[in-house]
Design a protein around this motif. Sequence first.
Motif, short mmCIF file in Angstrom:
data_model
loop_
_atom_site.label_atom_id
_atom_site.label_comp_id
_atom_site.label_asym_id
_atom_site.label_seq_id
_atom_site.Cartn_x
_atom_site.Cartn_y
_atom_site.Cartn_z
N ILE A 1 -32.26 19.28 -15.52
CA ILE A 1 -32.12 20.06 -14.36
C ILE A 1 -33.01 21.22 -13.83
N PRO A 2 -33.42 22.02 -14.69
CA PRO A 2 -34.25 23.09 -14.75
C PRO A 2 -35.60 22.65 -14.26
N ASP A 3 -36.10 21.32 -15.15
CA ASP A 3 -37.50 20.68 -14.73
C ASP A 3 -37.56 20.57 -13.19
N TYR A 4 -36.64 20.30 -12.49
CA TYR A 4 -36.94 19.90 -11.01
C TYR A 4 -36.80 21.21 -9.99
N GLY A 5 -36.68 22.43 -10.64
CA GLY A 5 -36.53 23.63 -9.95
C GLY A 5 -35.06 23.55 -9.07
N ILE A 6 -34.01 23.14 -9.83
CA ILE A 6 -32.58 23.22 -9.15
C ILE A 6 -31.81 23.78 -10.12
N GLU A 7 -30.58 24.09 -9.62
CA GLU A 7 -29.46 24.59 -10.57
C GLU A 7 -28.17 23.63 -10.22
N PRO A 8 -27.55 23.58 -11.53
CA PRO A 8 -26.22 22.78 -11.38
C PRO A 8 -25.22 23.35 -10.45
N ASP A 9 -24.34 22.61 -10.12
CA ASP A 9 -23.39 23.08 -9.07
C ASP A 9 -22.00 22.73 -9.97
N VAL A 10 -20.78 22.94 -9.29
CA VAL A 10 -19.64 22.83 -9.83
C VAL A 10 -19.17 21.08 -10.34
N GLU A 11 -19.58 20.52 -9.27
CA GLU A 11 -19.55 19.07 -9.58
C GLU A 11 -20.32 18.53 -10.69
N PHE B 1 -20.71 20.12 -13.54
CA PHE B 1 -19.72 20.35 -14.69
C PHE B 1 -18.33 19.50 -14.66
N ASN B 2 -17.97 19.45 -13.55
CA ASN B 2 -16.75 18.51 -13.47
C ASN B 2 -17.09 16.94 -14.12
N LEU B 3 -18.26 16.52 -13.84
CA LEU B 3 -18.75 15.25 -14.39
C LEU B 3 -18.62 15.28 -15.88
N LEU B 4 -19.36 16.41 -16.30
CA LEU B 4 -19.37 16.41 -17.59
C LEU B 4 -18.34 16.65 -18.47
N LEU B 5 -17.40 17.46 -17.84
CA LEU B 5 -16.05 17.56 -18.49
C LEU B 5 -15.24 16.26 -18.55
N SER B 6 -15.75 15.38 -17.63
CA SER B 6 -15.04 13.90 -17.60
C SER B 6 -15.65 13.32 -18.82
N ALA B 7 -16.92 13.35 -19.09
CA ALA B 7 -17.46 12.79 -20.24
C ALA B 7 -16.69 13.39 -21.49
N CYS B 8 -16.23 14.62 -21.56
CA CYS B 8 -15.74 15.19 -22.94
C CYS B 8 -14.37 14.64 -22.93
N LEU C 1 -20.38 30.25 -11.48
CA LEU C 1 -19.89 29.25 -10.78
C LEU C 1 -18.09 29.22 -10.96
N LYS C 2 -17.68 29.48 -9.89
CA LYS C 2 -15.90 29.35 -10.09
C LYS C 2 -15.57 28.17 -10.21
N PRO C 3 -14.68 27.86 -10.93
CA PRO C 3 -13.85 26.49 -11.10
C PRO C 3 -13.20 26.19 -9.98
N ASP C 4 -12.99 24.75 -9.62
CA ASP C 4 -12.34 24.47 -8.50
C ASP C 4 -11.10 23.73 -9.23
N ALA C 5 -10.31 23.03 -8.23
CA ALA C 5 -9.09 22.30 -8.52
C ALA C 5 -9.49 21.18 -9.65
#
Length: 584
Positions: free
Chosen positions: A445-455, A457-464, A485-489
């Motif tokens: 993600i940093p290679d494209y000059g952007i930052e991750p959002d809550v979504e 990490f939510n997708l990565l937690l689904s992979a876990c 970033l604050k966790p959501d529901a």
Amino acid sequence: MLASSSRQTITRTRTKICAAASHPTLNLDGLIPRRTIHRRHAATASRQKQPQVQGYATLPPPSPSTSSPGDTTSPRPSRLRNEPWSFTPDYTFQSRHHVSLLARFQVVISGLAEEGKFIDCLHACKEMKKNGVAPDLLIYNDLLKAAARDGLHLEADGIIDDMRAVGVHPDRQSYHHLIYAKRALEADHMWSILERMQELRMPPNAQTFSLILERPLMSKNLELAVQYLSVMNARGIVPELQTAQNIIILATTLGHSRLALDLASAFEDESVRRLDTEVWVNCLISCAENLFAEGVSIAWDKVVNDLGITPDEGICLDVLHTVARHGMADLGTEVLRVLNEIGAPWQEHHLACMIEAFCKEKRLKEAFETLYVMRENGITPAAETAHPIFNVIKEDIDTVDDTWGLLNQLQEEGKGVDISAINAIIQATVYLGDLQRAVGTYKSIPDYGIEPDVETFNLLLSACIAVSHRELGDYLLGEMKKASLKPDARTYERLIVLCLTQTNYEDAFFYLEEMKGHNFLPTIGIYEAVIKRCVSTGDSRYTLALEEMEQCKYPVSQALADFIANAGNVPQSNEEDAARRSSS
């Protein structure tokens, strides 16, 4: 001496006065108003102040050419070059005393019929009978007209029978009035009138069918209306404009968009008249609401390009839904242009339709670019905005790898890459069960000059959850905190389910309490997962979860009740499947 023309005028007038004295005057003042004299003639008569004789017009004033030679009075100067008339006015021309009694009754009954006064028309007919005047076709048609306005079909049948009895043959207009009088009756009455007209060799015309079609149009019987149109087409009769428009609008109202469009196109092909713009706009709305792609394309081109009408935002949104469903990205571009012209700001639901349309056409580069355009215009894409992209690239790993080339092209062109595009790739790798690619995508993600959002990490937690990798989940939770970033529901839901996959699931209760502490309402899926895990391990805390479910007014499904009753012996659904359902 008077001129010869004046002498002849005086002689004719005296003769008419003598004849009028010997003839009784007809008393119809109660039926018809007295005829008024032309204003120009009335003004002249008032200036001359000639006496009146028994209601007849007096002699005309002497013309200037017949004045006495000794008259030294100069004529009154006129501001006009010529007088308003160069002839002697004849006040007896078309006098009411020269109109026949039948004609006077025709005028009276015609006026009453126009006003819909059927009873007054009958009173006038009674006066006709007293005066021995036989009614003609005009009188009968006016009576039918008055009866038809109030729907008096029995009276209309009686008038037709009376016409035949006295030897007056009904014409086409007579049967038109009869049809209109029976507009509230069933269709068999109309067919009987048509058969009667055929026997009299009066083929129905467009007006005949327009009157017949009033009944199915009022009752919204589209099938019967189309049946009459088929009969008209077989006879080579083109329907009247208003009738055709009413049928088309009825078809659009009932949701038959394809039929309405076919009727509109057929009418304009056969008739020299054009349909109103309202009809074509209704066709466009109906086609868009029914997601009729071909109809939307035809109606949009007719309304916007041919008629020059600018649709409102509601119509544009309906068209965009059809664009998204059928992959009509070019038409969607025109819709966005119209929205810009009417001053409607672009919203997420507008551009989300464009993304889905691009994905339907396999134009992923334009879909990724649209995500970036949304962010540049201050529109935050929702988690579901990039879901069409996920549906395209989730086919296999090779498709996911090809997506990176498109992102690199956008970066080289200076258009940028939005984080939603990266999230779609992560979601596809999670769906394919490739945890390593999912983590690798996160690292890039940093290679494209952007930052991750809550979504992200939510997708990565689904992979876990899919691989029960608690350590990776804790690492990702730490990364979220570093990124502020604050966790959501949804984050808490995945953390709880991830903890339940472990032998020691105490942290699941911790995150559940923390979730409630942040004013997030736990979903029914969380409670079911906790209850099943506790029941399967003999943990009595499942009763607390049941009580909280009741407090949240969540229903207890029959499958969950059976699971509790059998102490977990019923095969429970896999927590991993539950996690996938919650992440989708």
